[in-house]
Design an enzyme around this catalytic site. Structure first.
Site, short mmCIF file in Angstrom:
data_model
loop_
_atom_site.label_atom_id
_atom_site.label_comp_id
_atom_site.label_asym_id
_atom_site.label_seq_id
_atom_site.Cartn_x
_atom_site.Cartn_y
_atom_site.Cartn_z
N HIS A 156 62.25 54.81 36.28
CA HIS A 156 61.05 55.17 35.52
C HIS A 156 60.93 56.69 35.36
CE1 HIS A 156 59.85 51.03 36.37
NE2 HIS A 156 58.98 51.17 35.38
N LYS A 160 55.41 58.66 37.38
CA LYS A 160 54.94 57.38 37.93
C LYS A 160 54.49 57.55 39.38
CE LYS A 160 56.14 52.50 38.28
NZ LYS A 160 54.80 52.13 37.82
N1 LIG Z 1 51.91 46.48 32.92
C1 LIG Z 1 52.68 47.25 32.15
O1 LIG Z 1 53.41 46.79 31.26
C2 LIG Z 1 52.64 48.73 32.37
C3 LIG Z 1 53.36 49.60 31.54
C4 LIG Z 1 53.24 50.97 31.77
C5 LIG Z 1 52.46 51.42 32.81
N2 LIG Z 1 51.81 50.54 33.61
C6 LIG Z 1 50.90 50.95 34.67
O2 LIG Z 1 49.69 51.36 34.04
C7 LIG Z 1 49.07 52.38 34.82
C8 LIG Z 1 48.82 53.59 33.95
O3 LIG Z 1 50.05 54.13 33.54
P1 LIG Z 1 50.14 55.41 32.60
O4 LIG Z 1 51.57 55.76 32.49
O5 LIG Z 1 49.33 55.15 31.37
O6 LIG Z 1 49.41 56.49 33.51
P2 LIG Z 1 48.56 57.78 33.05
O7 LIG Z 1 48.47 58.65 34.26
O8 LIG Z 1 49.13 58.32 31.79
O9 LIG Z 1 47.13 57.17 32.72
C9 LIG Z 1 46.19 56.78 33.68
C10 LIG Z 1 44.84 57.14 33.13
O10 LIG Z 1 43.84 56.64 34.03
C11 LIG Z 1 42.77 57.53 33.95
N3 LIG Z 1 41.89 57.39 35.11
C12 LIG Z 1 42.08 57.78 36.38
N4 LIG Z 1 41.00 57.50 37.13
C13 LIG Z 1 40.11 56.90 36.30
C14 LIG Z 1 38.81 56.39 36.47
N5 LIG Z 1 38.18 56.43 37.66
N6 LIG Z 1 38.19 55.84 35.40
C15 LIG Z 1 38.81 55.78 34.21
N7 LIG Z 1 40.04 56.27 33.98
C16 LIG Z 1 40.68 56.83 35.02
C17 LIG Z 1 43.42 58.92 33.90
O11 LIG Z 1 42.54 59.86 33.32
C18 LIG Z 1 44.61 58.65 33.00
O12 LIG Z 1 44.30 58.99 31.66
C19 LIG Z 1 50.01 52.64 35.99
O13 LIG Z 1 49.59 51.88 37.11
C20 LIG Z 1 51.35 52.12 35.50
O14 LIG Z 1 52.20 51.72 36.54
C21 LIG Z 1 51.90 49.22 33.41
O1 LIG Z 2 55.38 53.55 33.33
C1 LIG Z 2 55.02 52.82 34.28
O2 LIG Z 2 54.36 53.26 35.24
C2 LIG Z 2 55.36 51.39 34.26
N1 LIG Z 2 54.88 50.63 35.18
C3 LIG Z 2 55.06 49.23 35.29
C4 LIG Z 2 55.67 48.88 36.63
O3 LIG Z 2 55.31 49.50 37.64
O4 LIG Z 2 56.46 47.95 36.69
C5 LIG Z 2 55.75 48.60 34.12
C6 LIG Z 2 56.71 49.47 33.43
C7 LIG Z 2 56.17 50.86 33.14
#
Ligand SMILES: NC(=O)c1ccc[n+]([C@@H]2O[C@H](COP(=O)([O-])OP(=O)(O)OC[C@H]3O[C@@H](n4cnc5c(N)ncnc54)[C@H](O)[C@@H]3O)[C@@H](O)[C@H]2O)c1
Ligand SMILES: O=C(O)C1=N[C@H](C(=O)O)CCC1
Length: 267
Positions: A156, A160
């Site tokens: 990643h 992250k």
């Molecule tokens: N399920 C999936 O397919 C998938 C894909 C990518 C990322 N993710 C996950 O999604 C999450 C976010 O990833 P990202 O890359 O967008 O991170 P990021 O750091 O770009 O975004 C997180 C956001 O959360 C906000 N935040 C923090 N505390 C907050 C609060 N109390 N209230 C509201 N907003 C708040 C921050 O301001 C930030 O904008 C991570 O846990 C990541 O692992 C999941």
């Molecule tokens: O960008 C991230 O953070 C992602 N988080 C998810 C994970 O923890 O598996 C999914 C992929 C991107």
């Protein structure tokens, strides 16, 4: 199709900003509000990058948001502690959570499952919304019936927060459900540098790579006598997750139970 009113938590994040685009581009979705830890009381159109999105209030407190805004679904893309608080609060207000945030513990998931059961409400926790990643996990589970020596390498971007990734944990869980329990490698193997063999999950090893330039990637390596099999998925940009977010939002509206993993709702 019925109109679905949606709140997005984390709208300025890498995933949240994509989710705002998705929701505002669907005729049957309506963005009712966003939850951001900054900019309480402002409108989303006041924030950089969102000038064309009108009539969407920003709240910094999920409870105030849920008291003021009528919504069907909360999409959470924040951090594990915040996401857990948001999901529990949404359920208390009869709003169905779709959570992409990763890093939840087993006891967090059990707690959410219990609340869903008590309230007879749907909640979807999806460690990975990319359809290709869901297939990669399912194919890995299939392969694990025939190969029980397995190493998971997840790669990643370097911003992250959680390691291993939610996808790697989910993959290991799905494999564990079918794999004969086995401690891999030589019984006398010793790490001369701590961590060399990665994390261990039911005898399997998980390795986490973090580098700028990467988005989200995973390969699952299977080894057997004289052969190996590699199953790999790559997300090159965050648009790859959005069709899964759309499916999850539509599906959660008809769910009355806790769902962990998109594979459980895909036909
Ligand atoms: N399920 C999936 O397919 C998938 C894909 C990518 C990322 N993710 C996950 O999604 C999450 C976010 O990833 P990202 O890359 O967008 O991170 P990021 O750091 O770009 O975004 C997180 C956001 O959360 C906000 N935040 C923090 N505390 C907050 C609060 N109390 N209230 C509201 N907003 C708040 C921050 O301001 C930030 O904008 C991570 O846990 C990541 O692992 C999941
Ligand atoms: O960008 C991230 O953070 C992602 N988080 C998810 C994970 O923890 O598996 C999914 C992929 C991107």
């Amino acid at each position: 199709m019925e109109q679905i009113k949606i709140i997005i938590a984390g709208p300025r994040g890498r995933m949240g900003s994509e989710a705002v685009k998705l929701v505002t581009n669907q005729d049957h979705f309506e963005l009712s509000a966003v939850v951001d830890h900054k900019y309480d009381g402002m409108m989303l159109s006041d924030l950089e990058g969102f000038h064309s999105i009108h009539n969407v209030p920003v709240y910094s407190n999920i409870e105030t948001c849920l008291q003021n805004v009528q919504a069907d679904v909360l999409i959470d893309l924040t951090t594990p502690e915040v996401g857990m608080h948001h999901a529990k609060t949404a359920l208390a207000y009869n709003v169905r959570p779709v959570v992409g945030t990763t890093g939840f513990t087993t006891s967090d998931l059990e707690e959410l499952e219990r609340i869903c059961q008590e309230r007879q409400l749907g909640c979807i926790i999806a460690p990975n919304f990319a359809i290709g990643a869901v297939l990669m996990m399912k194919f890995s589970q299939m392969a694990a019936k025939y190969f029980n020596d397995i190493e998971i390498i997840e790669l990643h971007h370097d911003q992250k927060l959680d390691a291993p990734s939610g996808t790697a944990v989910k993959t290991a869980e799905m494999i564990s459900a079918v794999r004969e329990e086995k401690s891999q490698g030589h019984p006398n193997e010793k790490e001369t540098i701590q961590g060399a063999r990665g994390a261990t999950f039911n005898g399997m090893h998980i390795h986490s790579v973090r580098l700028p330039g990467l988005v989200a990637h995973q390969q699952v390596l299977f080894g057997s006598d004289g052969q190996t099999l590699t199953i790999r998925h790559d997300s090159y940009h965050r648009g790859s997750f959005m069709s899964g977010v759309k499916v999850a939002v539509e599906s959660v509206m008809t769910q009355n139970t806790f769902v962990y993993g998109l594979e459980n709702i895909l036909e």
